[in-house]
Design a protein around this motif. Sequence first.
Motif, mmCIF file in Angstrom:
data_model
loop_
_atom_site.group_PDB
_atom_site.id
_atom_site.type_symbol
_atom_site.label_atom_id
_atom_site.label_comp_id
_atom_site.label_asym_id
_atom_site.label_seq_id
_atom_site.Cartn_x
_atom_site.Cartn_y
_atom_site.Cartn_z
ATOM 1 N N PHE A 1 35.690 37.369 33.761
ATOM 2 C CA PHE A 1 34.675 38.246 33.171
ATOM 3 C C PHE A 1 33.437 38.298 34.063
ATOM 4 N N LEU A 2 33.045 37.119 34.562
ATOM 5 C CA LEU A 2 31.842 37.026 35.391
ATOM 6 C C LEU A 2 31.993 37.822 36.679
ATOM 7 N N ALA A 3 33.201 37.849 37.238
ATOM 8 C CA ALA A 3 33.429 38.557 38.502
ATOM 9 C C ALA A 3 33.743 40.038 38.291
ATOM 10 N N PHE A 4 34.402 40.367 37.173
ATOM 11 C CA PHE A 4 34.921 41.725 36.962
ATOM 12 C C PHE A 4 33.913 42.651 36.284
ATOM 13 N N LEU A 5 33.323 42.209 35.189
ATOM 14 C CA LEU A 5 32.480 43.094 34.386
ATOM 15 C C LEU A 5 31.232 43.593 35.109
ATOM 16 N N PRO A 6 30.506 42.727 35.837
ATOM 17 C CA PRO A 6 29.275 43.223 36.490
ATOM 18 C C PRO A 6 29.502 44.359 37.474
ATOM 19 N N GLN A 7 30.718 44.509 37.970
ATOM 20 C CA GLN A 7 30.990 45.591 38.919
ATOM 21 C C GLN A 7 30.859 46.972 38.270
ATOM 22 N N PHE A 8 30.889 47.021 36.933
ATOM 23 C CA PHE A 8 30.817 48.300 36.227
ATOM 24 C C PHE A 8 29.483 48.471 35.498
ATOM 25 N N THR A 9 28.517 47.609 35.785
ATOM 26 C CA THR A 9 27.192 47.736 35.179
ATOM 27 C C THR A 9 26.247 48.464 36.132
ATOM 28 N N ASN A 10 25.184 49.005 35.552
ATOM 29 C CA ASN A 10 24.177 49.727 36.336
ATOM 30 C C ASN A 10 22.806 49.428 35.747
ATOM 31 N N PRO A 11 21.975 48.641 36.439
ATOM 32 C CA PRO A 11 20.652 48.281 35.910
ATOM 33 C C PRO A 11 19.783 49.494 35.596
ATOM 34 N N ALA A 12 20.043 50.612 36.247
ATOM 35 C CA ALA A 12 19.211 51.799 36.044
ATOM 36 C C ALA A 12 19.450 52.459 34.693
ATOM 37 N N THR A 13 20.565 52.121 34.040
ATOM 38 C CA THR A 13 20.914 52.800 32.786
ATOM 39 C C THR A 13 20.548 52.005 31.543
ATOM 40 N N GLY A 14 20.021 50.788 31.706
ATOM 41 C CA GLY A 14 19.635 50.015 30.531
ATOM 42 C C GLY A 14 19.928 48.540 30.679
ATOM 43 N N SER A 15 19.904 47.820 29.542
ATOM 44 C CA SER A 15 20.074 46.375 29.515
ATOM 45 C C SER A 15 21.441 45.958 30.070
ATOM 46 N N ILE A 16 21.423 45.030 31.016
ATOM 47 C CA ILE A 16 22.672 44.519 31.580
ATOM 48 C C ILE A 16 23.458 43.761 30.519
ATOM 49 N N LYS A 17 22.768 42.989 29.680
ATOM 50 C CA LYS A 17 23.461 42.230 28.638
ATOM 51 C C LYS A 17 24.194 43.163 27.678
ATOM 52 N N PHE A 18 23.529 44.257 27.297
ATOM 53 C CA PHE A 18 24.178 45.209 26.395
ATOM 54 C C PHE A 18 25.392 45.835 27.062
ATOM 55 N N GLN A 19 25.261 46.166 28.345
ATOM 56 C CA GLN A 19 26.382 46.751 29.063
ATOM 57 C C GLN A 19 27.554 45.770 29.153
ATOM 58 N N LEU A 20 27.246 44.485 29.386
ATOM 59 C CA LEU A 20 28.300 43.470 29.449
ATOM 60 C C LEU A 20 29.022 43.350 28.112
ATOM 61 N N ILE A 21 28.250 43.399 27.023
ATOM 62 C CA ILE A 21 28.860 43.325 25.691
ATOM 63 C C ILE A 21 29.762 44.533 25.444
ATOM 64 N N LEU A 22 29.287 45.722 25.823
ATOM 65 C CA LEU A 22 30.076 46.938 25.643
ATOM 66 C C LEU A 22 31.356 46.900 26.479
ATOM 67 N N LEU A 23 31.235 46.475 27.738
ATOM 68 C CA LEU A 23 32.404 46.381 28.609
ATOM 69 C C LEU A 23 33.397 45.353 28.082
ATOM 70 N N SER A 24 32.888 44.240 27.572
ATOM 71 C CA SER A 24 33.762 43.213 26.996
ATOM 72 C C SER A 24 34.492 43.746 25.775
ATOM 73 N N ALA A 25 33.779 44.522 24.943
ATOM 74 C CA ALA A 25 34.397 45.091 23.750
ATOM 75 C C ALA A 25 35.544 46.035 24.135
ATOM 76 N N LEU A 26 35.338 46.831 25.165
ATOM 77 C CA LEU A 26 36.397 47.734 25.632
ATOM 78 C C LEU A 26 37.581 46.948 26.179
ATOM 79 N N PHE A 27 37.290 45.843 26.883
ATOM 80 C CA PHE A 27 38.370 45.013 27.406
ATOM 81 C C PHE A 27 39.165 44.387 26.263
ATOM 82 N N ILE A 28 38.466 43.875 25.258
ATOM 83 C CA ILE A 28 39.135 43.249 24.113
ATOM 84 C C ILE A 28 39.980 44.272 23.366
ATOM 85 N N LEU A 29 39.449 45.495 23.189
ATOM 86 C CA LEU A 29 40.210 46.540 22.507
ATOM 87 C C LEU A 29 41.468 46.900 23.294
ATOM 88 N N SER A 30 41.347 46.992 24.615
ATOM 89 C CA SER A 30 42.513 47.302 25.455
ATOM 90 C C SER A 30 43.556 46.196 25.356
#
Length: 212
Positions: free
Chosen positions: A134-163
């Motif tokens: 998670f630490l290596a994979f998820l940050p590659q799809f985050t963008n600090p310019a679009t908002g909170s990194i923590k929120f983006q990590l949570i959203l990306l994790s939720a999509l991974f869990i759903l998949s």
Amino acid sequence: MTPESLFVYVGLCVLLAISPGPDNIFVLLQSALHGYRTGFLIVLGLCTGLLFHTFIVTVGIAGLIAASDTAFTLLKLLGAAYLLYLAWGAFGAKPVKMASGAKDTTAAPVLSGRQFYRRGIFMSMSNPKVSLFFLAFLPQFTNPATGSIKFQLILLSALFILSAFMVFCGIVIFSGYFGQLLKKSDRAQIILNRFTALVFVGLAARLAFSTK
């Protein structure tokens, strides 16, 4: 995320969930042995365990684990020991018989539903490589310019869990049907139990000798 990057991310998540690993092999074998209900409970447990990895990555604990050889070694040995415990249980498991004339094609599991659910949780939580992934994979799809990194990590994790949930449920349906055929043969169940034990031993060895 743009629709294109979202499509790529979800596609990668599905491919990663399908690729052979301890979790989907565990789901496959346990569903074949104990039926659909047990398989779905284990899947729920595994996905609950992924919430734990989401939390420790979001708050930064996974970074500490990645930096500490001692913490990583302790966690992976704990996971390997648990896999060996599962191997021992599978090796000594007895064939499950269906009641005569029963309409339900899934025999009652040896453990309770709650125990299988907890087993799935611990199976996921005791693998430190998931947090490091998670630490290596998820940050590659985050963008600090679009908002909170923590929120983006949570959203990306939720999509991974759903998949992962959708892929694992597909595995449950397939292996649960296969498991119905096994209920008709004590010998087939014994062979699969011994094979399951061998797989768990192999996975334990792979985890114990793995590196970051």
